[in-house]
Design a protein around this motif. Structure first.
Motif, PDB file in Angstrom:
ATOM      1  N   GLY A 278      33.979  27.969  35.505  1.00 41.01           N
ATOM      2  CA  GLY A 278      35.106  28.293  34.640  1.00 41.01           C
ATOM      3  C   GLY A 278      35.609  29.710  34.829  1.00 41.01           C
ATOM      4  O   GLY A 278      36.743  30.006  34.464  1.00 41.01           O
ATOM      5  N   ALA A 279      34.789  30.616  35.387  1.00 40.62           N
ATOM      6  CA  ALA A 279      35.226  31.992  35.641  1.00 40.62           C
ATOM      7  C   ALA A 279      35.843  32.080  37.036  1.00 40.62           C
ATOM      8  O   ALA A 279      35.467  31.335  37.942  1.00 40.62           O
ATOM      9  CB  ALA A 279      34.058  32.954  35.525  1.00 40.62           C
ATOM     10  N   ASP A 280      36.820  32.982  37.182  1.00 40.43           N
ATOM     11  CA  ASP A 280      37.451  33.137  38.492  1.00 40.43           C
ATOM     12  C   ASP A 280      37.618  34.597  38.910  1.00 40.43           C
ATOM     13  O   ASP A 280      38.267  34.884  39.916  1.00 40.43           O
ATOM     14  CB  ASP A 280      38.810  32.426  38.527  1.00 40.43           C
ATOM     15  N   THR A 281      37.029  35.513  38.149  1.00 35.72           N
ATOM     16  CA  THR A 281      37.126  36.922  38.521  1.00 35.72           C
ATOM     17  C   THR A 281      36.008  37.700  37.849  1.00 35.72           C
ATOM     18  O   THR A 281      35.430  37.244  36.847  1.00 35.72           O
ATOM     19  CB  THR A 281      38.502  37.495  38.149  1.00 35.72           C
ATOM     20  N   VAL A 282      35.702  38.868  38.396  1.00 41.92           N
ATOM     21  CA  VAL A 282      34.715  39.764  37.808  1.00 41.92           C
ATOM     22  C   VAL A 282      35.378  41.115  37.604  1.00 41.92           C
ATOM     23  O   VAL A 282      35.890  41.720  38.549  1.00 41.92           O
ATOM     24  CB  VAL A 282      33.466  39.909  38.706  1.00 41.92           C
ATOM     25  N   VAL A 283      35.345  41.584  36.379  1.00 38.05           N
ATOM     26  CA  VAL A 283      35.861  42.911  36.048  1.00 38.05           C
ATOM     27  C   VAL A 283      34.680  43.876  36.081  1.00 38.05           C
ATOM     28  O   VAL A 283      33.670  43.646  35.402  1.00 38.05           O
ATOM     29  CB  VAL A 283      36.521  42.914  34.656  1.00 38.05           C
ATOM     30  N   ILE A 284      34.777  44.916  36.895  1.00 39.39           N
ATOM     31  CA  ILE A 284      33.627  45.827  37.007  1.00 39.39           C
ATOM     32  C   ILE A 284      33.413  46.549  35.686  1.00 39.39           C
ATOM     33  O   ILE A 284      34.340  46.777  34.912  1.00 39.39           O
ATOM     34  CB  ILE A 284      33.803  46.821  38.168  1.00 39.39           C
ATOM     35  N   GLN A 285      32.127  46.915  35.465  1.00 38.92           N
ATOM     36  CA  GLN A 285      31.752  47.460  34.160  1.00 38.92           C
ATOM     37  C   GLN A 285      32.447  48.783  33.850  1.00 38.92           C
ATOM     38  O   GLN A 285      32.631  49.144  32.679  1.00 38.92           O
ATOM     39  CB  GLN A 285      30.249  47.626  34.074  1.00 38.92           C
ATOM     40  N   GLU A 286      32.879  49.497  34.904  1.00 42.28           N
ATOM     41  CA  GLU A 286      33.568  50.766  34.651  1.00 42.28           C
ATOM     42  C   GLU A 286      34.957  50.565  34.062  1.00 42.28           C
ATOM     43  O   GLU A 286      35.533  51.514  33.500  1.00 42.28           O
ATOM     44  CB  GLU A 286      33.692  51.561  35.967  1.00 42.28           C
ATOM     45  N   ASN A 287      35.486  49.339  34.150  1.00 38.63           N
ATOM     46  CA  ASN A 287      36.852  49.093  33.686  1.00 38.63           C
ATOM     47  C   ASN A 287      36.919  48.314  32.381  1.00 38.63           C
ATOM     48  O   ASN A 287      37.934  47.690  32.069  1.00 38.63           O
ATOM     49  CB  ASN A 287      37.648  48.356  34.776  1.00 38.63           C
ATOM     50  N   VAL A 288      35.794  48.336  31.656  1.00 38.13           N
ATOM     51  CA  VAL A 288      35.804  47.771  30.304  1.00 38.13           C
ATOM     52  C   VAL A 288      35.100  48.765  29.375  1.00 38.13           C
ATOM     53  O   VAL A 288      34.371  49.647  29.831  1.00 38.13           O
ATOM     54  CB  VAL A 288      35.091  46.403  30.233  1.00 38.13           C
TER      55      VAL A 288
END
Length: 425
Positions: free
Chosen positions: A113-123
């Motif tokens: 169901g997921a299609d991307t990973v947001v790096i931890q530095e950008n949250v």
């Protein structure tokens, strides 16, 4: 040596290129052996290698961060609850609930169901434990930081062809594609026969006229580095019957290397001894300096023979340029090394060269970021010190024009010295 039994010499000197080509035309390859991958370095593959699985086997995260579904149309500033954590090594791939995020680590499988990973530095993470949420600092875009299943290689893909010589990097590829062992060619069994009444083992060479056998350890080490296995060595007197018997005894090897006695002097018995055993002299008298009198001999059903000159420098350069190629050919190497020089600035002038390719012992070094090479002033082919101290061969092609100091010349680095010097290899 004169008389009806004289071997028939080749009328003209053979070019180095032709001699190298003939040295690679071996009749029988070494047998196939199976080795564990860890033990197969520098061996030659006997069969192609295919991938046994996809790599990676599933979609994996390339970064530490948060897996989300970009199609949920998240925007910068939106908040998503963290549904669960996925560490590397997770075997059961979970499904991501709608409008949530999953904490994911590098190498972990991306949830269904997921299609991307947001790096931890950008949250921005808020809360803790099971009550965590993230606030997006950017708008997620599909396919960020995901290594797709099979992106490196897919099941059944040909990774390495038969005849490939395995590097240390290849061992990682073999293991990573599911191989614990591999079929390779055996190392050629090499017998080295040094000839000469004056040649003795180092501990026995105590008289002024005796010569310590410097060639055998040097040539053995060089051929083992090329991939051979030296199984026997001997020092022979300059007597036809002694040489003939030693050659017959060595016929169980894959390669016989003789040193000395290969020219046309009164006590050069190797050519006639080989012909008496049914060998043809495919190479004899090469247009190079040093190393002119080298022989490559073949006979059906018998091991290849390389007869090297007796002078140490000549013997080494023949082994370096020609015999090492035969070792690789016996192992089925599909891509033996080319004779491809690098270029460096000569610190000395050089005269016009004659019709023989010349290989001068030299020192290669970096001066203010430029490669420079200096040929030793004494190029006597019996001088061991210049060979031991050299880290390169300065190459003068046949009929090369005279050049002044400061001109660029081709050269061949020797051993590991050049890698240590420049950081390349």
């Amino acid at each position: 040596m004169t008389g009806a039994d004289d071997p028939k010499p080749i009328a003209a000197l053979m070019s180095l290129e032709e001699a190298r080509a003939r040295a690679q035309a071996v009749g029988t390859l070494c047998p196939v052996e199976t080795y564990r991958v860890r033990e197969a370095h520098a061996r030659t593959l006997a069969e192609p290698i295919y991938a046994r699985h996809n790599q990676p086997g599933a979609d994996l995260s390339a970064m530490d961060g948060y897996a989300v579904k970009a199609a949920d149309q998240w925007q910068a500033g939106d908040t998503a609850a963290v549904a669960f954590d996925i560490p590397a090594g997770t075997h059961t791939i979970p499904t991501l609930p709608a409008r949530t995020a999953a904490r994911i680590l590098t190498g972990a499988p991306v949830p269904h169901g997921a299609d991307t990973v947001v790096i931890q530095e950008n949250v921005r993470l808020i809360g803790e434990g099971n009550d965590r949420s993230i606030i997006f600092q950017e708008t997620p875009t599909p396919k960020w930081h995901i290594r797709k299943a099979g992106f490196d290689f897919e099941t059944g893909k040909t990774l390495l062809e038969a005849g490939h010589r395995l590097t240390d990097r290849d061992l990682g590829l073999l293991a990573g594609s599911g191989h614990e062992s591999v079929a390779v060619r055996a190392k050629p069994r090499v017998v080295i026969l040094a000839t000469g009444d004056e040649i003795m083992s180092p501990e026995k060479a105590v008289t002024p006229t005796a010569q310590a056998d410097s060639n055998t350890p040097m040539i053995a080490a060089h051929l083992e580095k090329a991939g051979g296995q030296v199984v026997e060595t001997a020092i022979l007197k300059d007597k036809p019957d002694v040489i003939g018997k030693a050659l017959e005894k060595a016929l169980g090897a894959d390669l016989i290397v003789t040193i000395g006695g290969a020219s046309v002097g009164d006590r050069d018995y190797i050519p006639a001894a080989l012909q008496s055993l049914g060998y043809s002299l495919d190479v004899w008298k090469i247009a190079m300096r040093p190393g002119k009198p080298m022989i490559v001999a073949n006979a059906t059903g018998k091991p290849l023979v390389h007869a090297l000159p007796g002078n140490p420098v000549s013997a080494y350069i023949c082994a370096y340029l020609i015999t090492s190629l035969a070792i690789r050919a016996l192992m089925g190497d599909a891509a033996p090394p080319l004779l491809k020089p690098i270029m460096a600035i000569s610190t000395t002038a050089h005269k016009v060269n004659n019709h023989r390719a010349a290989f001068l012992r030299a020192h290669l070094g970096l001066t203010e970021g430029r490669l420079q090479i200096t040929a030793d002033p004494n190029q006597d082919s019996a001088k061991l010190t210049t060979l031991a101290y050299a880290n390169a061969l300065l190459y003068r092609p046949p009929h090369a024009s005279a050049i002044p100091a400061g001109e660029t010349v081709p050269c061949f680095p020797l051993g590991e010295t050049f890698q240590d010097l420049t950081g390349t290899g």
